[in-house]
Structure formats: structure tokens, C-alpha cells
Enzyme design. Structure first.
Site, PDB file in Angstrom:
ATOM      1  CB  CYS A   1      62.604 101.518  64.767  1.00  0.00           C
ATOM      2  SG  CYS A   1      63.670 102.160  63.454  1.00  0.00           S
TER       3      CYS A   1
ATOM      4  CG  HIS B   1      61.461  98.923  61.132  1.00  0.00           C
ATOM      5  ND1 HIS B   1      61.000  99.847  62.045  1.00  0.00           N
ATOM      6  CD2 HIS B   1      61.156  97.702  61.637  1.00  0.00           C
ATOM      7  CE1 HIS B   1      60.435  99.215  63.061  1.00  0.00           C
ATOM      8  NE2 HIS B   1      60.514  97.914  62.831  1.00  0.00           N
TER       9      HIS B   1
END
Length: 750
Positions: free
Chosen positions: A475, A615
Site C-alpha cells: 500500500c 495502511h
């Protein structure tokens, strides 16, 4: 002399074959010989043709009558003692502790059943009557011909003893598939006939044998495809995953298809009754059932079996981790004690102690957006691939004391202004399919991290939007490329550049990282040992080179050098657990500067990233009409009024909602305290009328390929806007016609 020569054999690092000292490559796998030491005894005979008699026991020489049967019997005996890998069914030599193909460890039962054997020896001077040539055994040509004949005999013995019935071997990977499979389960190669053409439909005999073969697989307990297939990391690979699941005989839970024959869930299919002998109806049922339901059943079974790929496939398809097992699904899985109705995937992971799967489920937001994500790189994959090639071609490595990779060109991604012209319904759908609503809620509502200043968002028009990307360990790299080029790092181009830069520039990166760790340790009243620092640094280097591995702060610092521009991370302060409690301090928020480059070598326009619970997301603004462009490697100063008027600017706050300046990471002791001057040296900073310190993000003209990708992505929403406008016009005309009709009726009544 015999013991001395045999003891000097070198073992191949790949296939463990014992080769004579004179050979430069392994006789079996052709792997190069390991490096030799200078102090080895050079007086030992090194000619393999002269040393050949040393291989034979007494009475088994090349001229002996027993020599014709010695090699085939020994090879057949060694082949019969091979152990079969439980994952890929490859037959390995008894000495191998791991499978040669998939590197899975050798089962204990196979290790205990096979007795220790001597290394395989090859005789190059054998001369069998009536079978081998009668040339002199001292010539290499004769030895090669003899070895080829011996290998054919050994291969025939292995094939006759180990070949299983009702299977066909793949021509590409040698995997033995069931007769029912029309293509290889491992590599996907279509099944070929003996004449080399693709196999057609199954014969009647094969159809009758295929259920027996599939039941045999289920009896053994699992399939190999579920353990060897690669994880589904994005919706781009979802179609291949669903086809792989429905291929027949290669699913995460091989017994689900048999259980459906006994218990058909009414909510999935209430109009079908499947016969055990009617395979065609079984395929019809598979086609009728929704793909997501199949992935859900496979995910439930995968948690029990420890199959992470089944859970990843379900989550990548947009499945909700909070979905509960129903009574019908529990009956369908035929394990009511394991699959209790009302339990979710998280309950199953906790119950069966699957820590890796539990961490994967906790990393996913609590509620998955039901709308299918339609990011530009997915809608126009060909253009996105071409942009990725341009990024790869723009990578260069600088020579000198700091051999770090860098990009020769740069771009800043922003949402097009055409979005504002869309109707509200279409614009809402666009944001649902493009943005990560959970990240936006966590960064705006839970903690005021972004868009907290009305002066910046409303008056200056610099609202930030978090783009959706993959939830795996890539990510960070995806968000960096999304914030600059609008694509994801699907080819691991940026990861390879990151790993190479950190390995080759380890002297500079390690020194800064170690000093930062020492300063933080001193604040906590403890010290770090050199061995511990070296161990932690080795882990960081390994994470940089592993696709899908999570990255840390020093990796963001290295990415700033590859991009040659600052990176601003807006992140949460505390990492929360699944129940909402604080479990740790998140230290990602701050500014990352390319301090090892010269300031004139870098661009002053930063990119913005958002960090939530494990994330990263790209934070992009909305662009305005671009009137000009900036050339490559341009260094714009604050006093360049012409460029300021020509290029639109977005403003990124350099302070948090409490008014504290964002920290600058990886500063030396001499640089701490000069954060304000460093920000002005590396960024175009200014103070707003409200007194906020912000950095200018210049939105230069996007490259041609990027504009083409955005136009193709917007075309769908423009078509929807036309439909909505047409529907509204028709509805308005009907309302006006109805009003006129009612007015006429009133006049007649009067």
C-alpha cells in the site's frame, strides 16, 4: 586411495548430487561448482575417466560380468526409496530434506521410513554387451552415450514403479493431474494429446473415472492448488481467481462440492437437485451460484485449514469480514462443531488460533465498501501499464558515494475538475468507487488529521481526498505512485528500486537510521547495542525486497530520495485495536526530506500520504485549469511570480490541528531545532491569513498518457450524467403536463 578420492567429492548445492572433483558443473542439474580453497590437495587424481574404477566394489569392474546389472538395480533401488512431496507430489531423493520443486520440508513419516543411502555414483567406463557401444570408455563421447542409455533405463524403472493410474503428466511442469482436468492445475497449460494437439471433451471412460480420482484426492486430505496458487492482491486478478476456484478439483476446500450434493443451501440455489453421477448438473450449479458465495465458503474452510489465500480471495472480491455463518451454510460445510451459526471469519480465526489470518482480517476496515472500486488504473489497464513502463525508463542510478536510484521526471496527480460538473448522484457514485471512505472517516471524523482547516479547504480550495488502493503490504508503494502518476506498483518497479537503493546506499541510510533510533532510545532511558541495530537493519533490508511485506519509516525516507521530492504523511497518533482501544503509538506522521541529495537536484513540490491502522493512502487535491507547465528538474523559487500565475497550486498544512509543526524525520543531532529553516529550504512555504504554515503543491500539466487514462475513466460517469439529465428532463415534462391537465379540468368544472 579410494577413500581419499571419494571423500573429495563435492556436493551440489541444488540437487545434492556428489560430483567428482574434476567436474566444473553438476552432472545432473548443471549447477556451477562451489568455490574451492587453495590449500586443497592438488596431487589427487582429477580425471574422472581414470578414476572410474574407484566407483565399483570389488568384483564389479567395467569388465566384470556383473557390471551389466549393477547400475540399473542400484538406480531402481534408489528410485524406489524416493519420498513424495505432500504439496506438489514431486519425487525427491532420500537425501533431500526439502522438496526440490516447492521447497516444502520433508514429512517426518517419510524421513523415518527411508534408510540412509549412499550418494549416487556414476560410472562412465561401463561397457554392457549388446546394449552399449564398444568404444573406448576413456573418451568423453563414449561416456556420454553410455550415460544417456543408463538414464533411459533408470527413467523407465522410475516411471513403471511410481506412475499412478488415471493421471496425465503436464508437459511444462511435470505435475500429474487427474484425468478429469482439461488443463494443468499448477501452471494452467492445456492438456495435450499424444500428437501434440489440445485435448477435446472428456471421453465416457474418463468421466466415469474422474469422480473416483476426485474422491481419492479428498480422501488424502486437500489439494495442491490451494497451497501453491499466488494470493489475489487486487480486483484485476479476481477473475483469474474465480476461474481457478471453479476449475473443478482445485478449490480451497475440495470437499465442498461433495457436501453440496447432500445439502443444497436454499438461499443459494433452491431449484436444483444434484445427482452424484451427473457431473453436468454439478457444473450448472456452480455457474448459477454467485462467485462471492463460493469464495465465502472457501474462506470459512480456509481458516480451518490455515489457507490464507482463500481468505485473501474473498476479501479482494469485496466480501465483508463481518458476514456471519448461517445455519444452511453450516450444514453445507458438514462441520457444525466448527462452523457455529452467527460466527464471522474473525471468530473462526480466533477459535482455530490462526494468527496470520486474524492479522489480515484486522487490517481490513470494519465495513467494506459494497460498491465495486473503479480506480483509473483498473479501467484503463493498458494505459496504466504504459505509464508504468515510462516510470521504469525514468529510473536512473547516480554514481558516486551515494549510489541511489532516482526518477528523471516527475508528476503530481490530482482529480480532474470535470467531476464538479457531474450531477450529485453521479458524483456521489464516483467518490464511492474511487475513494476509501473508511480512511476518510478515520482521518476526518475520528481524529482531525486532514481537512480540519476551513481556510485551507474552502477558501484556498485544497481539500484532500484519500484514494483507494490494495490492502496488502504494497500500500505504501501504491500510494506513492498514485499521488504522483495515478497508478499502482503492480510490477514491483518501485519496490525493486527501493531495495537496491537501500542495499547499495546502506552506509548513508544506516547511519541516519541508527542515530535516530539512538536518540529515541535515549529519550526512553535505555541504550541500543550494535548487534541489535545490525539485526534490525537486516530485517528492514529484507522487508524492502519482499513483495507484499509491510514497510517502515526508513523506507519512506528512502522513497523521498528516489522521487527527489519531499513526502508529507498525515497519520493517526495512536494505533487502535479491533475494539477501539489504543494499543501503540504511530510515528509515521511528519515530513520526509531527501537530505542526502543537493537541494538544487530535487523538486520542491511534495506529495501527501495518509496513514491509518497499518495502511497508507494517497491524498490528492482537485485540480484547476492548468495554464502552463514546468520543465523537468525545474527548481522554482518563492519569488517566481510568472510561474506562480501560470501553475495552479494546492496548499498542504505543515501543522496539525493543535498548531504544532509536523516533525521532520531522520534529523541528526546538529539539525534538531532548525526544523523551520529546513522546511523553508526544501519546500515553498508561506503563512495564510489565518497564520497557518502551509507548503505549496504545484499541479503541473499532467502527462499525455495520464490525461488519456483519466478521460477513459471519466467517460462512464459522463454517460451516466447524460442518462440522469435525460431522466430529469422527462420527469419535469411529465410534471408540467400533469399540472396543465389539472388546470384545464378545473376550468371546465367552473
Amino acid at each position: 586411495m579410494e577413500s581419499l578420492t571419494i571423500s573429495n567429492k563435492w556436493s551440489c548445492e541444488y540437487c545434492t548430487y556428489e560430483n567428482w572433483p574434476a567436474t566444473k558443473k553438476c552432472v545432473l542439474c548443471r549447477a556451477p561448482k562451489p568455490p574451492q580453497f587453495i590449500d586443497e590437495d592438488a596431487s589427487v587424481e582429477q580425471d574422472i575417466y581414470k578414476m572410474a574404477p574407484l566407483v565399483y566394489p570389488e568384483g564389479m569392474g567395467p569388465c566384470s560380468s556383473h557390471s551389466t546389472s549393477f547400475i540399473p538395480q542400484q538406480s531402481a533401488r534408489d528410485a524406489s526409496q524416493k519420498w513424495m512431496c505432500q504439496t506438489c507430489t514431486y519425487l525427491n531423493w532420500p537425501k533431500s530434506s526439502r522438496c526440490t520443486q516447492c521447497l516444502n520440508p520433508r514429512p517426518r513419516s517419510a524421513a523415518a521410513a527411508v534408510s540412509p543411502t549412499q550418494p549416487l555414483s556414476v560410472d562412465v567406463n561401463i561397457a554392457e554387451s549388446g546394449m552399449f557401444t564398444k568404444n573406448s570408455p576413456s573418451s568423453p563421447e563414449a561416456a556420454k552415450a553410455i550415460n544417456n542409455d543408463k538414464n533411459l533405463v533408470v527413467a523407465a524403472g522410475i516411471k513403471s514403479t511410481q506412475m499412478q493410474p488415471n493421471k496425465w503428466p503436464c508437459k511444462s511442469c511435470t505435475y500429474e493431474n487427474w484425468m478429469r482436468s482439461m488443463k494443468c492445475v499448477l501452471c494452467g497449460l492445456p492438456r495435450l494429446r499424444q500428437d501434440g494437439t489440445s485435448a477435446g471433451p472428456l471421453s465416457v471412460a474418463e468421466k466415469e473415472r474422474s469422480p473416483i480420482a476426485e474422491n481419492e484426492v479428498n480422501r488424502i486430505g486437500g489439494t495442491t492448488a490451494s497451497k501453491t496458487r499466488s494470493p489475489v492482491s487486487s480486483t484485476h486478478n479476481l477473475t483469474e481467481s474465480v476461474e481457478h476456484v471453479h476449475a473443478g478439483g482445485a478449490v480451497a476446500s475440495p470437499s465442498i462440492c461433495q457436501r453440496i450434493e447432500k445439502h443444497i443451501s436454499p438461499e443459494l440455489s433452491s431449484n436444483f437437485r444434484v445427482s452424484k453421477k451427473d457431473d453436468r448438473k454439478m457444473r450448472q450449479l456452480r455457474n448459477r451460484m454467485r462467485d462471492l458465495n463460493w469464495l465465502w465458503l472457501n474462506a470459512c474452510q480456509g481458516i480451518v485449514d490455515g489457507d490464507t489465500h482463500a481468505v485473501e480471495a474473498y476479501l479482494a472480491a469485496g466480501g465483508e469480514p463481518t458476514r456471519q455463518v448461517t445455519q444452511n451454510e453450516s450444514d453445507l460445510l458438514s462441520r457444525p462443531s466448527a462452523f457455529t451459526p452467527g460466527h464471522t471469519l474473525i471468530h473462526l480465526a480466533i477459535r482455530f488460533h490462526q494468527e496470520d489470518i486474524l492479522a489480515l482480517l484486522l487490517a481490513v476496515p470494519e465495513t467494506v465498501c459494497k460498491a465495486r472500486k473503479r480506480v483509473p488504473s483498473y479501467i484503463a489497464p493498458d494505459i496504466a501499464t504504459e505509464i508504468g513502463r515510462d516510470v521504469t525508463r525514468a529510473l536512473r542510478q547516480r554514481k558516486g558515494d551515494f549510489p541511489c536510484y532516482f526518477l528523471t521526471d516527475y508528476s503530481t496527480f490530482a482529480l480532474p475538475t470535470d467531476i464538479e460538473d457531474l450531477p450529485n448522484e453521479v458524483r456521489k457514485q464516483l467518490f464511492e468507487e474511487l475513494l476509501d471512505s473508511n480512511v476518510q472517516k478515520e482521518l476526518e471524523d475520528d481524529e482531525p488529521v486532514i481537512n480540519w482547516s476551513s481556510e485551507v479547504t474552502d477558501r484556498l480550495g485544497s481539500r484532500l481526498y484519500p484514494l483507494w488502493n490494495r490492502t496488502a503490504g504494497d500500500c505504501l508503494l501504491d500510494s506513492v505512485l498514485q499521488a504522483s502518476w495515478g497508478i499502482m506498483d503492480r510490477d514491483n518497479t518501485l519496490r525493486r528500486a527501493l531495495a537496491d537503493s537501500m542495499n547499495e546506499g546502506a552506509m548513508q541510510f544506516y547511519r541516519r537510521w541508527k542515530e535516530t533510533e539512538a536518540i529515541e532510545a535515549q529519550l526512553l532511558n535505555f541504550s541500543l547495542e550494535e548487534s541489535q541495530c545490525e539485526h534490525d537493519w537486516a530485517i528492514l533490508l529484507s522487508l524492502a525486497s519482499q513483495p507484499g511485506a509491510s514497510l517502515e519509516q526508513v523506507h519512506i525516507f528512502a522513497l523521498a530520495h528516489i522521487l527527489r521530492r519531499p513526502i508529507i504523511v498525515y497519520g493517526i497518533k495512536y494505533v487502535k485495536s479491533y475494539h477501539g482501544g489504543n494499543i501503540g503509538l504511530a510515528r509515521f506522521q511528519g515530513v520526509y526530506l531527501p537530505l542526502f541529495w543537493e537541494q538544487s537536484f530535487c523538486w520542491r513540490t511534495p506529495i501527501a500520504l495518509g496513514y491509518t491502522r497499518g495502511h497508507f493512502s494517497a491524498l490528492v487535491p482537485t485540480e484547476v485549469d492548468i495554464l502552463g507547465s514546468i520543465g523537468a528538474q525545474a527548481n522554482i523559487s518563492n519569488n517566481d511570480d510568472d510561474n506562480e500565475d501560470a501553475v495552479p497550486v494546492a496548499y498542504l498544512p505543515l501543522v496539525d490541528f493543535e498548531g504544532k509543526v509536523l516533525p521532520i524525520h531522520f534529523l541528526q543531532s546538529s539539525e534538531i531545532g532548525n526544523e523551520q529553516s529546513l522546511l523553508h529550504d526544501w519546500l515553498d512555504c508561506l503563512y495564510t491569513e489565518g497564520g497557518l504554515l502551509v507548503a505549496k503543491q504545484r499541479l503541473t500539466k499532467a502527462p499525455i498518457l495520464l490525461r488519456q487514462m483519466m478521460d477513459e475513466w471519466l467517460q462512464r460517469y459522463r454517460s451516466l450524467a447524460q442518462v440522469v439529465k435525460s431522466a430529469s428532463v422527462v420527469a419535469a415534462s411529465r410534471v408540467s403536463a400533469t399540472g396543465a391537465l389539472s388546470s384545464d379540468e378545473d376550468t371546465d368544472d367552473e
